[in-house]
Design a protein around this motif. Structure first.
Motif, mmCIF file in Angstrom:
data_model
loop_
_atom_site.group_PDB
_atom_site.id
_atom_site.type_symbol
_atom_site.label_atom_id
_atom_site.label_comp_id
_atom_site.label_asym_id
_atom_site.label_seq_id
_atom_site.Cartn_x
_atom_site.Cartn_y
_atom_site.Cartn_z
ATOM 1 N N GLN A 1 0.846 -1.191 0.000
ATOM 2 C CA GLN A 1 0.000 0.000 0.000
ATOM 3 C C GLN A 1 0.882 1.242 0.000
ATOM 4 O O GLN A 1 1.727 1.414 0.860
ATOM 5 C CB GLN A 1 -0.890 -0.001 1.236
ATOM 6 N N VAL A 2 0.656 2.106 -0.967
ATOM 7 C CA VAL A 2 1.447 3.329 -1.074
ATOM 8 C C VAL A 2 1.076 4.285 0.065
ATOM 9 O O VAL A 2 -0.096 4.552 0.308
ATOM 10 C CB VAL A 2 1.201 4.017 -2.423
ATOM 11 N N GLN A 3 2.094 4.774 0.751
ATOM 12 C CA GLN A 3 1.882 5.790 1.777
ATOM 13 C C GLN A 3 2.887 6.913 1.571
ATOM 14 O O GLN A 3 4.080 6.664 1.369
ATOM 15 C CB GLN A 3 2.040 5.202 3.176
ATOM 16 N N LEU A 4 2.384 8.140 1.634
ATOM 17 C CA LEU A 4 3.200 9.338 1.513
ATOM 18 C C LEU A 4 2.862 10.226 2.711
ATOM 19 O O LEU A 4 1.720 10.650 2.850
ATOM 20 C CB LEU A 4 2.897 10.075 0.210
ATOM 21 N N VAL A 5 3.834 10.484 3.554
ATOM 22 C CA VAL A 5 3.589 11.239 4.779
ATOM 23 C C VAL A 5 4.434 12.507 4.779
ATOM 24 O O VAL A 5 5.663 12.447 4.848
ATOM 25 C CB VAL A 5 3.906 10.397 6.028
ATOM 26 N N GLU A 6 3.739 13.637 4.685
ATOM 27 C CA GLU A 6 4.428 14.928 4.654
ATOM 28 C C GLU A 6 4.642 15.470 6.068
ATOM 29 O O GLU A 6 3.858 15.187 6.980
ATOM 30 C CB GLU A 6 3.611 15.960 3.865
ATOM 31 N N SER A 7 5.660 16.291 6.213
ATOM 32 C CA SER A 7 5.913 16.993 7.470
ATOM 33 C C SER A 7 6.676 18.274 7.167
ATOM 34 O O SER A 7 7.211 18.444 6.060
ATOM 35 C CB SER A 7 6.718 16.118 8.436
ATOM 36 N N GLY A 8 6.699 19.174 8.158
ATOM 37 C CA GLY A 8 7.496 20.387 8.026
ATOM 38 C C GLY A 8 6.710 21.652 7.745
ATOM 39 O O GLY A 8 7.295 22.744 7.686
ATOM 40 N N GLY A 9 5.408 21.532 7.554
ATOM 41 C CA GLY A 9 4.605 22.722 7.319
ATOM 42 C C GLY A 9 4.474 23.566 8.579
ATOM 43 O O GLY A 9 4.875 23.163 9.668
ATOM 44 N N GLY A 10 3.903 24.747 8.407
ATOM 45 C CA GLY A 10 3.703 25.614 9.555
ATOM 46 C C GLY A 10 3.496 27.053 9.144
ATOM 47 O O GLY A 10 3.230 27.359 7.981
ATOM 48 N N LEU A 11 3.629 27.940 10.131
ATOM 49 C CA LEU A 11 3.463 29.371 9.921
ATOM 50 C C LEU A 11 4.833 30.026 9.785
ATOM 51 O O LEU A 11 5.724 29.784 10.616
ATOM 52 C CB LEU A 11 2.710 29.981 11.100
ATOM 53 N N VAL A 12 4.997 30.827 8.753
ATOM 54 C CA VAL A 12 6.267 31.510 8.528
ATOM 55 C C VAL A 12 5.988 32.921 8.033
ATOM 56 O O VAL A 12 4.968 33.166 7.372
ATOM 57 C CB VAL A 12 7.137 30.718 7.503
ATOM 58 N N GLN A 13 6.873 33.845 8.358
ATOM 59 C CA GLN A 13 6.708 35.223 7.906
ATOM 60 C C GLN A 13 7.117 35.372 6.443
ATOM 61 O O GLN A 13 7.945 34.588 5.944
ATOM 62 C CB GLN A 13 7.552 36.147 8.776
ATOM 63 N N PRO A 14 6.572 36.355 5.765
ATOM 64 C CA PRO A 14 7.006 36.620 4.384
ATOM 65 C C PRO A 14 8.516 36.809 4.312
ATOM 66 O O PRO A 14 9.114 37.462 5.176
ATOM 67 C CB PRO A 14 6.259 37.909 4.026
ATOM 68 N N GLY A 15 9.117 36.192 3.292
ATOM 69 C CA GLY A 15 10.561 36.238 3.149
ATOM 70 C C GLY A 15 11.284 35.113 3.855
ATOM 71 O O GLY A 15 12.493 34.925 3.666
#
Length: 121
Positions: A1-15
């Motif tokens: 079964q194919v699984q793709l697990v993303e991480s690392g997103g969040g809130l960041v300021q412009p630039g």
């Protein structure tokens, strides 16, 4: 079964910068091109960065060219997206994508659950 697990997103300021990771399982990772797709509010999902199975070639949408870099580590079954000079319009759900073959042009057949990136001051 194919699984793709993303991480690392969040809130960041412009630039600012973020690095997303996607760990894959359930298929021979080093045999398939991988990519990242974006879905902004009210818009369709768009594939904007892809990398061949070996990592030897990449392709980007014009909107991210020069700011984002896709890379992969086949030993770790992981694909990365380094995002620099982030803009508020980069705010979206970011999805890891598995392609149908080793080639960039083969198109996606599996998507991860997505990780939210919000660019705001």
């Amino acid at each position: 079964q194919v699984q793709l697990v993303e991480s690392g997103g969040g809130l960041v300021q412009p630039g600012g910068s973020l690095r997303l990771s996607c760990t894959a399982s359930g298929f021979p990772f080093s045999s398939y091109a991988m990519g990242w797709s974006i879905q902004a509010p009210g818009k369709e999902r768009e594939l904007f960065a892809v990398i061949t199975s070996t990592g030897g070639s990449t392709r980007y949408a014009d909107s991210v060219k020069g700011r984002f870099t896709i890379s992969r580590d086949n030993a770790k079954n992981t694909v990365y997206l380094q995002m620099n000079s982030l803009k508020p319009e980069d705010t979206a759900l970011y999805y890891c994508v598995k392609s149908r073959s080793s080639k960039i042009t083969s198109g996606p057949d599996y998507w991860g659950q997505g990780t939210q990136v919000t660019v705001s001051s």
